[in-house]
Design an enzyme around this catalytic site. Sequence first.
Site, short mmCIF file in Angstrom:
data_model
loop_
_atom_site.label_atom_id
_atom_site.label_comp_id
_atom_site.label_asym_id
_atom_site.label_seq_id
_atom_site.Cartn_x
_atom_site.Cartn_y
_atom_site.Cartn_z
N CYS A 83 0.73 -1.04 -0.06
CA CYS A 83 0.09 0.19 -0.10
C CYS A 83 0.82 1.08 0.01
O CYS A 83 1.67 1.52 1.03
CB CYS A 83 -0.97 -0.15 1.25
SG CYS A 83 -2.15 1.28 1.32
N HIS A 139 -2.19 -4.60 -10.30
CA HIS A 139 -2.83 -3.54 -10.89
C HIS A 139 -3.02 -3.82 -12.29
O HIS A 139 -2.32 -4.27 -13.00
CB HIS A 139 -2.11 -2.40 -10.84
CG HIS A 139 -1.68 -1.70 -9.44
ND1 HIS A 139 -2.76 -1.11 -8.98
CD2 HIS A 139 -1.04 -2.20 -8.55
CE1 HIS A 139 -2.18 -0.87 -7.48
NE2 HIS A 139 -1.17 -1.55 -7.15
N GLU A 184 -10.21 0.44 -6.28
CA GLU A 184 -9.29 -0.46 -5.87
C GLU A 184 -10.06 -2.03 -5.41
O GLU A 184 -11.13 -1.91 -5.01
CB GLU A 184 -8.68 0.24 -4.55
CG GLU A 184 -7.73 1.40 -4.47
CD GLU A 184 -7.06 1.38 -3.24
OE1 GLU A 184 -6.93 0.70 -2.44
OE2 GLU A 184 -6.69 2.65 -3.03
N CYS A 190 -4.19 5.91 -4.62
CA CYS A 190 -3.55 4.68 -4.56
C CYS A 190 -2.40 4.76 -5.03
O CYS A 190 -1.82 5.18 -6.16
CB CYS A 190 -4.25 3.77 -5.66
SG CYS A 190 -3.67 2.18 -5.46
N GLY A 223 -0.72 2.05 -7.18
CA GLY A 223 -1.47 2.08 -8.51
C GLY A 223 -0.78 3.37 -9.39
O GLY A 223 -0.73 3.13 -10.59
N1 LIG Z 1 -6.70 -2.18 -2.45
C1 LIG Z 1 -5.08 -2.58 -2.40
C2 LIG Z 1 -4.56 -2.19 -1.30
C3 LIG Z 1 -4.26 -0.81 -0.86
C4 LIG Z 1 -3.56 0.04 -1.91
C5 LIG Z 1 -3.60 1.62 -2.15
N2 LIG Z 1 -4.47 2.11 -1.12
C6 LIG Z 1 -2.28 2.22 -2.22
O1 LIG Z 1 -2.02 3.29 -1.59
O2 LIG Z 1 -1.16 1.44 -2.72
C7 LIG Z 1 -4.94 -4.03 -3.02
O3 LIG Z 1 -6.05 -4.64 -2.45
O4 LIG Z 1 -4.14 -4.47 -3.53
#
Ligand SMILES: N[C@H](CCC[C@H](N)C(=O)O)C(=O)O
Length: 288
Positions: A77, A170, A220, A229, A232
């Site tokens: 994250c 991603h 997400e 993100c 992301g």
């Molecule tokens: N939903 C993402 C985790 C949080 C990633 C995001 N909030 C960031 O800042 O990288 C997943 O399940 O891979």
Amino acid sequence: MVKNIPFTKMHGLGNCYIYIDLISRPLEMGTYAETAVKVADQNTGIGADGMILILPSNKADVFMRIFNKDGSEAKNCGNGLRCVAKYAFEHNLVKEQKFTIETLGGIVEAEIILAGQHVERVTIDMGAPILERKNIPMAGNPVGRPVIKESVFLEGKGYSVTAVSMGNPHALFFVDNIEEAPIHELGPILADTHPLFPEGVNVGFIEVLTDNTIEYRVWERGSGITQACGTGACAAVVAGILENRLKKDQNITVHLSGGDLDIIWSSDTEHVLMTGAATTICEGTFYL
Ligand SMILES: N[C@H](CCC[C@H](N)C(=O)O)C(=O)O
């Protein structure tokens, strides 16, 4: 017996999590997934995109575990890493401005950027992106090759997708106008249960504005649409370079709903560097 759990709510460009420091205050919390769902609920909990635990590590200075709003655990994250870095520095869990953070996706290096005594921004060396299809993971063949501008047919329409893992998966779609990105059409069908992505996927849309600025929006995995993100944004820059829309070794400004991130994919190290803000919203106690 009700337990009082101290927390800190922080955000990275509006991507907010409930942070629980289990280094300073080790405590039994029951199942982390259930707690994440409870604290993230905006009506019966505190309200956030998920929960992040700060734990001791025997491989790095601290260990970050991140749980989405639905209780699913992710391996990385980016916004969370910047906030964990800020928290660890400000709470003396680390002594230096440069230190390491363990994640389930690997160990990253954090560097605190001070404005006076204030932690203004944080740079995270996110390591190298993972590009082999089988390691995204994404179904199909050839398993050992990257997925770049692959044609896919979804909900009766054809799309071109590039897939990148930053420890978490991603799927990146380039669009001519970010305001018209099919985020509500593709986000719900791809993010959590589509056979193309056996572990789910974060669904990102990118409009290239100039050779060093992009707009990025995301649905997400496990949390739905968020303001930002971090992983992301890194994946979006990597995908832009793989699709020859952007260049390596150049700082790319990524505009997200909640603000901007500076991302570079270095050809020297093959690592992706992410720099941006991390903000503390409040501290408190919730009752479990
Ligand atoms: N939903 C993402 C985790 C949080 C990633 C995001 N909030 C960031 O800042 O990288 C997943 O399940 O891979």
